[in-house]
Design a protein around this motif. Sequence first.
Motif, PDB file in Angstrom:
ATOM      1  N   THR A  17      17.600 -15.758  -9.027  1.00 26.83           N
ATOM      2  CA  THR A  17      16.492 -15.527  -9.957  1.00 26.83           C
ATOM      3  C   THR A  17      16.630 -14.118 -10.534  1.00 26.83           C
ATOM      4  OG1 THR A  17      15.057 -17.015  -8.736  1.00 26.83           O
ATOM      5  CG2 THR A  17      13.976 -15.396 -10.141  1.00 26.83           C
ATOM      6  N   ILE A  18      16.616 -13.995 -11.870  1.00 27.61           N
ATOM      7  CA  ILE A  18      16.781 -12.673 -12.495  1.00 27.61           C
ATOM      8  C   ILE A  18      15.486 -12.191 -13.146  1.00 27.61           C
ATOM      9  CG2 ILE A  18      19.272 -12.721 -12.862  1.00 27.61           C
ATOM     10  CD1 ILE A  18      18.806 -13.798 -15.652  1.00 27.61           C
ATOM     11  N   GLY A  19      14.470 -13.041 -13.101  1.00 30.43           N
ATOM     12  CA  GLY A  19      13.196 -12.584 -13.681  1.00 30.43           C
ATOM     13  C   GLY A  19      12.105 -13.546 -13.276  1.00 30.43           C
ATOM     14  N   SER A  20      10.904 -13.015 -13.012  1.00 27.67           N
ATOM     15  CA  SER A  20       9.809 -13.950 -12.747  1.00 27.67           C
ATOM     16  C   SER A  20       8.523 -13.387 -13.343  1.00 27.67           C
ATOM     17  CB  SER A  20       9.654 -14.200 -11.253  1.00 27.67           C
ATOM     18  OG  SER A  20       9.471 -12.989 -10.601  1.00 27.67           O
ATOM     19  N   GLY A  21       7.821 -14.262 -14.021  1.00 26.52           N
ATOM     20  CA  GLY A  21       6.554 -13.838 -14.636  1.00 26.52           C
ATOM     21  C   GLY A  21       5.464 -14.771 -14.125  1.00 26.52           C
ATOM     22  N   GLY A  22       4.335 -14.781 -14.742  1.00 30.35           N
ATOM     23  CA  GLY A  22       3.200 -15.564 -14.259  1.00 30.35           C
ATOM     24  C   GLY A  22       3.547 -17.005 -13.968  1.00 30.35           C
ATOM     25  N   PHE A  23       3.850 -17.755 -15.011  1.00 24.62           N
ATOM     26  CA  PHE A  23       4.006 -19.206 -14.859  1.00 24.62           C
ATOM     27  C   PHE A  23       5.462 -19.618 -14.948  1.00 24.62           C
ATOM     28  CE2 PHE A  23       5.149 -19.384 -19.202  1.00 24.62           C
ATOM     29  CZ  PHE A  23       4.351 -18.463 -19.860  1.00 24.62           C
ATOM     30  N   ALA A  24       6.357 -18.639 -14.993  1.00 21.06           N
ATOM     31  CA  ALA A  24       7.765 -19.013 -15.204  1.00 21.06           C
ATOM     32  C   ALA A  24       8.673 -18.121 -14.383  1.00 21.06           C
ATOM     33  CB  ALA A  24       8.121 -18.859 -16.681  1.00 21.06           C
ATOM     34  N   LYS A  25       9.908 -18.609 -14.177  1.00 26.57           N
ATOM     35  CA  LYS A  25      10.919 -17.704 -13.617  1.00 26.57           C
ATOM     36  C   LYS A  25      12.224 -17.987 -14.345  1.00 26.57           C
ATOM     37  CE  LYS A  25      11.996 -20.729  -9.723  1.00 26.57           C
ATOM     38  NZ  LYS A  25      11.998 -20.855  -8.272  1.00 26.57           N
ATOM     39  N   ILE A  40      18.329 -19.817 -17.245  1.00 21.83           N
ATOM     40  CA  ILE A  40      17.450 -20.995 -17.320  1.00 21.83           C
ATOM     41  C   ILE A  40      16.010 -20.571 -16.988  1.00 21.83           C
ATOM     42  CG2 ILE A  40      16.995 -23.334 -16.510  1.00 21.83           C
ATOM     43  CD1 ILE A  40      19.922 -23.712 -15.962  1.00 21.83           C
ATOM     44  N   LYS A  41      15.156 -20.720 -17.966  1.00 26.70           N
ATOM     45  CA  LYS A  41      13.735 -20.366 -17.818  1.00 26.70           C
ATOM     46  C   LYS A  41      13.028 -21.625 -17.323  1.00 26.70           C
ATOM     47  CE  LYS A  41      10.075 -18.365 -20.767  1.00 26.70           C
ATOM     48  NZ  LYS A  41       9.847 -17.788 -22.116  1.00 26.70           N
ATOM     49  N   ILE A  42      12.473 -21.529 -16.104  1.00 30.60           N
ATOM     50  CA  ILE A  42      11.861 -22.702 -15.464  1.00 30.60           C
ATOM     51  C   ILE A  42      10.358 -22.496 -15.417  1.00 30.60           C
ATOM     52  CG2 ILE A  42      11.800 -24.116 -13.366  1.00 30.60           C
ATOM     53  CD1 ILE A  42      14.641 -22.921 -12.746  1.00 30.60           C
ATOM     54  N   VAL A  86      17.203 -23.786 -21.320  1.00 31.34           N
ATOM     55  CA  VAL A  86      18.501 -23.133 -21.069  1.00 31.34           C
ATOM     56  C   VAL A  86      18.749 -22.190 -22.242  1.00 31.34           C
ATOM     57  CG1 VAL A  86      20.965 -23.456 -20.654  1.00 31.34           C
ATOM     58  CG2 VAL A  86      19.321 -25.201 -19.882  1.00 31.34           C
ATOM     59  N   LEU A  87      18.866 -20.903 -21.936  1.00 31.34           N
ATOM     60  CA  LEU A  87      18.942 -19.878 -22.982  1.00 31.34           C
ATOM     61  C   LEU A  87      20.167 -19.005 -22.805  1.00 31.34           C
ATOM     62  CD1 LEU A  87      15.224 -19.308 -22.478  1.00 31.34           C
ATOM     63  CD2 LEU A  87      16.073 -19.418 -24.802  1.00 31.34           C
ATOM     64  N   GLU A  88      20.490 -18.278 -23.844  1.00 34.63           N
ATOM     65  CA  GLU A  88      21.618 -17.345 -23.843  1.00 34.63           C
ATOM     66  C   GLU A  88      21.390 -16.299 -22.747  1.00 34.63           C
ATOM     67  OE1 GLU A  88      22.003 -15.793 -27.785  1.00 34.63           O
ATOM     68  OE2 GLU A  88      23.813 -14.656 -27.308  1.00 34.63           O
ATOM     69  N   TYR A  89      22.434 -15.972 -21.974  1.00 34.37           N
ATOM     70  CA  TYR A  89      22.337 -14.957 -20.926  1.00 34.37           C
ATOM     71  C   TYR A  89      22.693 -13.587 -21.492  1.00 34.37           C
ATOM     72  CZ  TYR A  89      23.346 -12.141 -16.802  1.00 34.37           C
ATOM     73  OH  TYR A  89      23.362 -11.136 -15.883  1.00 34.37           O
ATOM     74  N   CYS A  90      21.844 -12.607 -21.221  1.00 37.44           N
ATOM     75  CA  CYS A  90      22.082 -11.233 -21.695  1.00 37.44           C
ATOM     76  C   CYS A  90      22.272 -10.340 -20.476  1.00 37.44           C
ATOM     77  CB  CYS A  90      20.898 -10.760 -22.523  1.00 37.44           C
ATOM     78  SG  CYS A  90      20.572 -11.832 -23.926  1.00 37.44           S
ATOM     79  N   PRO A  91      23.528  -9.972 -20.183  1.00 35.85           N
ATOM     80  CA  PRO A  91      23.814  -9.214 -18.967  1.00 35.85           C
ATOM     81  C   PRO A  91      23.367  -7.753 -19.019  1.00 35.85           C
ATOM     82  CG  PRO A  91      25.832  -9.555 -20.206  1.00 35.85           C
ATOM     83  CD  PRO A  91      24.752 -10.284 -20.933  1.00 35.85           C
ATOM     84  N   GLY A  92      22.876  -7.321 -20.168  1.00 34.02           N
ATOM     85  CA  GLY A  92      22.470  -5.906 -20.246  1.00 34.02           C
ATOM     86  C   GLY A  92      21.016  -5.682 -19.885  1.00 34.02           C
ATOM     87  N   GLY A  93      20.293  -6.776 -19.650  1.00 32.85           N
ATOM     88  CA  GLY A  93      18.890  -6.612 -19.265  1.00 32.85           C
ATOM     89  C   GLY A  93      18.024  -6.173 -20.432  1.00 32.85           C
ATOM     90  N   GLU A  94      16.831  -5.677 -20.105  1.00 29.28           N
ATOM     91  CA  GLU A  94      15.827  -5.366 -21.135  1.00 29.28           C
ATOM     92  C   GLU A  94      16.063  -3.993 -21.767  1.00 29.28           C
ATOM     93  OE1 GLU A  94      12.234  -7.862 -18.864  1.00 29.28           O
ATOM     94  OE2 GLU A  94      11.959  -5.738 -19.335  1.00 29.28           O
TER      95      GLU A  94
HETATM   96  C1  LIG Z   1      16.616  -8.339 -16.290  1.00 24.70           C
HETATM   97  N1  LIG Z   1      18.047  -8.584 -16.374  1.00 24.70           N
HETATM   98  C2  LIG Z   1      18.960  -7.765 -15.792  1.00 24.70           C
HETATM   99  C3  LIG Z   1      20.147  -8.290 -16.066  1.00 24.70           C
HETATM  100 BR1  LIG Z   1      21.740  -7.527 -15.477  1.00 24.70          BR
HETATM  101  C4  LIG Z   1      20.027  -9.433 -16.826  1.00 24.70           C
HETATM  102  C5  LIG Z   1      18.687  -9.591 -16.997  1.00 24.70           C
HETATM  103  C6  LIG Z   1      18.042 -10.695 -17.724  1.00 24.70           C
HETATM  104  O1  LIG Z   1      16.903 -10.926 -17.517  1.00 24.70           O
HETATM  105  N2  LIG Z   1      18.807 -11.390 -18.625  1.00 24.70           N
HETATM  106  C7  LIG Z   1      18.380 -12.466 -19.390  1.00 24.70           C
HETATM  107  N3  LIG Z   1      19.258 -13.187 -20.125  1.00 24.70           N
HETATM  108  N4  LIG Z   1      18.596 -14.183 -20.767  1.00 24.70           N
HETATM  109  C8  LIG Z   1      17.292 -14.072 -20.449  1.00 24.70           C
HETATM  110  C9  LIG Z   1      17.123 -13.017 -19.601  1.00 24.70           C
HETATM  111  C10 LIG Z   1      15.702 -12.871 -19.281  1.00 24.70           C
HETATM  112  N5  LIG Z   1      15.037 -13.901 -20.104  1.00 24.70           N
HETATM  113  C11 LIG Z   1      13.676 -13.985 -20.253  1.00 24.70           C
HETATM  114  O2  LIG Z   1      13.158 -14.871 -20.903  1.00 24.70           O
HETATM  115  N6  LIG Z   1      12.937 -12.984 -19.653  1.00 24.70           N
HETATM  116  C12 LIG Z   1      11.472 -12.950 -19.847  1.00 24.70           C
HETATM  117  C13 LIG Z   1      11.059 -11.504 -19.786  1.00 24.70           C
HETATM  118  N7  LIG Z   1       9.723 -11.333 -20.414  1.00 24.70           N
HETATM  119  C14 LIG Z   1       9.564  -9.961 -20.887  1.00 24.70           C
HETATM  120  C15 LIG Z   1       8.086  -9.672 -20.813  1.00 24.70           C
HETATM  121  C16 LIG Z   1       7.502 -10.686 -19.887  1.00 24.70           C
HETATM  122  C17 LIG Z   1       8.646 -11.581 -19.420  1.00 24.70           C
HETATM  123  C18 LIG Z   1      10.783 -13.760 -18.788  1.00 24.70           C
HETATM  124  C19 LIG Z   1       9.884 -14.730 -19.182  1.00 24.70           C
HETATM  125  C20 LIG Z   1       9.227 -15.475 -18.218  1.00 24.70           C
HETATM  126  C21 LIG Z   1       9.452 -15.229 -16.857  1.00 24.70           C
HETATM  127  C22 LIG Z   1      10.365 -14.241 -16.473  1.00 24.70           C
HETATM  128  C23 LIG Z   1      11.028 -13.488 -17.441  1.00 24.70           C
HETATM  129  C24 LIG Z   1      16.035 -14.741 -20.767  1.00 24.70           C
HETATM  130  C25 LIG Z   1      15.915 -16.167 -20.832  1.00 24.70           C
HETATM  131  C26 LIG Z   1      15.842 -15.383 -22.042  1.00 24.70           C
END
Ligand SMILES: Cn1cc(Br)cc1C(=O)Nc1[nH]nc2c1CN(C(=O)N[C@H](CN1CCCC1)c1ccccc1)C21CC1
Length: 347
Positions: A17-25, A40-42, A86-94
């Motif tokens: 898991t690389i991110g988790s928010g209220g209703f999604a991860k 993958i945003k679930i 299923v979304l594009e992965y961004c390895p650089g983070g926010e």
């Molecule tokens: C944080 N991080 C560090 C590395 Br290294 C890669 C990432 C990373 O998150 N990469 C990444 N690639 N693709 C995505 C992400 C994150 N991500 C996201 O959609 N991230 C958002 C982040 N939002 C910003 C404000 C509130 C939540 C998210 C939405 C719901 C739940 C958790 C996270 C996607 C799917 C589009």
Amino acid sequence: SIPVASVVDGLYELQETIGSGGFAKVKLATHILSGEKVAIKIMDKKQLGDDLPRIRLEIAAMKDLSHQNVCKLYQVMETDTKILMVLEYCPGGELFDYIVEKDRLSEDEAKIFFRQITAAVAYIHSKGYAHRDLKPENLLLDEDQQLKLIDFGLCARPQGGVQSVLDTCCGSPAYAAPELVSGRAYIGAEADVWSMGVLLYALLCGFLPFDDENIGSLYRKIQSGEYDIPSWLSVKTVELLNTMLQVDPTKRISVNDLLKHPWLYEAGKEDVYWKSNYKAQELDEECITEMALCHGLTRKEMRAAVSSWKYDYVTATYWILSNQKERGRTVRLLRRSATSLPDPVTP
Ligand SMILES: Cn1cc(Br)cc1C(=O)Nc1[nH]nc2c1CN(C(=O)N[C@H](CN1CCCC1)c1ccccc1)C21CC1
């Protein structure tokens, strides 16, 4: 309820898991056929509750938006309790973390990012959308340090854009209000430009132009439109910020005028290329060929399957391959491997 693992089985390998928010991860995953990483945003439908329509809106918007600075939607899956994007992965983070780490960016570096943000916003506005939640947390860095806009859950689209508003208002433009005929009738487009001003300020300063723990005084500061100008900001930068941070939306610069603003072009930069690099109309033959070979279909059958844009595994594979090509990678899939591919369509 149906486990997520079963819907992605054979298609994606789920990782951490690389991110988790209220209703999604958001979980990192690998698209098995190409070996490419995806995110993958679930979302849990029950936890979403009456926010479910927002997700339907986000999915509809992202299907319609294909741009080099917008995070690409590859596939949508649904079970009885979950929705998976299923979304594009961004390895650089926010971008948010990037600014925090560097304290604040130089004018040149901020300019590079701001040109991409302007390109993304100009594109979504040209498609009749407004994001309405622009902030550094919603801008991710990909492997080439390119920005990708995410989280379209709050985006808005007047039904079919300005033209439909014009058409509906008693048929002849003679009755249309000036802001309508000037194409300013977007919901939130001006608000996006204000947010871009706050964003640029945050990039250049490392703190916000309007900030206060107390929400009431924060609103008053925003409504005053007054903000501090740190000494390191150049006159030209302050002028640009002032065009965006105009309290009166009718005095605020439009994103199209932003595209032409000299600040974006100093240091001999070429035009901001804001149109989409993606060609959803004409399909890329090399990608179609590779997919046909891998699935044991003819190119004609493959072309038909891709151009139905079902946002299933075929759509995901096509977008991933065309992204690889865009990045100058070789377009390659695993040959007919052990993974349980859907049986080829019998000719
Ligand atoms: C944080 N991080 C560090 C590395 Br290294 C890669 C990432 C990373 O998150 N990469 C990444 N690639 N693709 C995505 C992400 C994150 N991500 C996201 O959609 N991230 C958002 C982040 N939002 C910003 C404000 C509130 C939540 C998210 C939405 C719901 C739940 C958790 C996270 C996607 C799917 C589009």
